[in-house]
Design a protein around this motif. Structure first.
Motif, PDB file in Angstrom:
ATOM      1  N   LEU A   7       0.819  -1.216   0.000  1.00  0.00           N
ATOM      2  CA  LEU A   7       0.000   0.000   0.000  1.00  0.00           C
ATOM      3  C   LEU A   7       0.849   1.261   0.000  1.00  0.00           C
ATOM      4  O   LEU A   7       0.481   2.262  -0.611  1.00  0.00           O
ATOM      5  N   SER A   8       2.020   1.214   0.642  1.00  0.00           N
ATOM      6  CA  SER A   8       2.861   2.411   0.704  1.00  0.00           C
ATOM      7  C   SER A   8       3.434   2.783  -0.651  1.00  0.00           C
ATOM      8  O   SER A   8       3.436   3.953  -1.030  1.00  0.00           O
ATOM      9  N   LYS A  16       9.799   5.051  -1.548  1.00  0.00           N
ATOM     10  CA  LYS A  16       9.185   4.030  -0.682  1.00  0.00           C
ATOM     11  C   LYS A  16       9.908   2.688  -0.825  1.00  0.00           C
ATOM     12  O   LYS A  16      10.185   2.018   0.170  1.00  0.00           O
ATOM     13  N   ILE A  17      10.207   2.316  -2.058  1.00  0.00           N
ATOM     14  CA  ILE A  17      10.876   1.032  -2.289  1.00  0.00           C
ATOM     15  C   ILE A  17      12.284   1.048  -1.706  1.00  0.00           C
ATOM     16  O   ILE A  17      12.702   0.105  -1.031  1.00  0.00           O
ATOM     17  N   ASN A  57      16.305  -0.368   2.473  1.00  0.00           N
ATOM     18  CA  ASN A  57      17.445   0.301   3.118  1.00  0.00           C
ATOM     19  C   ASN A  57      18.565   0.578   2.123  1.00  0.00           C
ATOM     20  O   ASN A  57      19.732   0.256   2.366  1.00  0.00           O
ATOM     21  N   ARG A  58      18.217   1.181   1.013  1.00  0.00           N
ATOM     22  CA  ARG A  58      19.190   1.496  -0.033  1.00  0.00           C
ATOM     23  C   ARG A  58      19.350   3.005  -0.155  1.00  0.00           C
ATOM     24  O   ARG A  58      18.439   3.763   0.116  1.00  0.00           O
ATOM     25  N   MET A  59      20.523   3.386  -0.594  1.00  0.00           N
ATOM     26  CA  MET A  59      20.776   4.785  -0.908  1.00  0.00           C
ATOM     27  C   MET A  59      20.268   5.052  -2.325  1.00  0.00           C
ATOM     28  O   MET A  59      20.120   4.132  -3.118  1.00  0.00           O
ATOM     29  N   ASP A  60      20.039   6.321  -2.623  1.00  0.00           N
ATOM     30  CA  ASP A  60      19.467   6.725  -3.910  1.00  0.00           C
ATOM     31  C   ASP A  60      20.271   6.249  -5.123  1.00  0.00           C
ATOM     32  O   ASP A  60      19.711   5.958  -6.173  1.00  0.00           O
ATOM     33  N   PHE A  61      21.548   6.140  -4.981  1.00  0.00           N
ATOM     34  CA  PHE A  61      22.413   5.784  -6.107  1.00  0.00           C
ATOM     35  C   PHE A  61      22.589   4.273  -6.271  1.00  0.00           C
ATOM     36  O   PHE A  61      23.144   3.806  -7.257  1.00  0.00           O
ATOM     37  N   GLU A  86      21.542   0.212  -6.740  1.00  0.00           N
ATOM     38  CA  GLU A  86      20.642  -0.526  -7.618  1.00  0.00           C
ATOM     39  C   GLU A  86      19.608  -1.309  -6.795  1.00  0.00           C
ATOM     40  O   GLU A  86      19.903  -1.776  -5.703  1.00  0.00           O
ATOM     41  N   SER A  87      18.420  -1.419  -7.348  1.00  0.00           N
ATOM     42  CA  SER A  87      17.368  -2.232  -6.743  1.00  0.00           C
ATOM     43  C   SER A  87      16.660  -2.986  -7.857  1.00  0.00           C
ATOM     44  O   SER A  87      16.059  -2.372  -8.746  1.00  0.00           O
TER      45      SER A  87
END
Length: 170
Positions: free
Chosen positions: A89-90, A126-127, A132-136, A138-139
């Motif tokens: 939902l988030s 949100k993802i 617990n990842r930094m903006d730079f 990969e996910s």
């Protein structure tokens, strides 16, 4: 499956209705964002659903499908499952909100580009927060979600959106 298990049996539905003033929705799958609407309702009645499966009456009236009853009870009492519902939902909320804004009679064509950019950033935030990842970093999950969103954008985007955006005084 959980909603159907409760709604399709009069005794289970009666037990739920004793525990909750709110009703489970009978949302048609063809309706806009039916799963999101259902998950939001589940969140609203979480306590009542959990109360329902721990009552004595639940144990008495589950004999017609013991395995499904056990699965429903396990899911409704499982904090990990509820955490996943919260997570879904988030990150879906920005998408849902954008679609709801666009699904009105108010003129909003000129706002689509701005809403799109904002929505993409919110979903990614949100993802990444959940992972617990930094903006730079990969996910792989974000990559899949982003691809789905971009495919949808490319399918429905047209020059009229661009024209409306360029004529927007903002």
């Amino acid at each position: 499956m959980i909603r159907n298990f409760i709604m399709n049996h009069s005794m289970r539905l009666a037990i739920f209705n004793e525990c909750s003033k709110l009703k489970l929705l009978a949302v048609a799958e063809t309706q806009f964002a039916s799963m999101i609407v259902m998950l939001k309702r589940f969140k609203l009645v979480k306590q009542q659903l959990q109360t329902m499966v721990i009552t004595e009456k639940w144990s008495c009236y589950r004999e017609d499908d013991v395995n499904k009853a056990r699965l429903v009870k396990e899911k409704l009492l499982d904090d990990t499952w509820w955490d996943l519902v919260d997570y879904i939902l988030s990150f879906i909320d920005p998408i849902y909100t954008m679609l709801r804004v666009c699904d009105t009679d108010k003129p909003c064509l000129h706002l689509v580009y701005g809403m799109w950019d904002s929505m993409i950033l919110q979903v990614k935030k949100k993802i990444y927060a959940r992972e617990n990842r930094m903006d730079f970093e990969e996910s792989s999950f974000w990559d899949v979600v982003k691809q789905i969103l971009e495919d949808r954008w490319n399918k429905s985007n047209n020059p009229l959106h661009c024209l409306a955006h360029s004529l927007n005084p903002m």
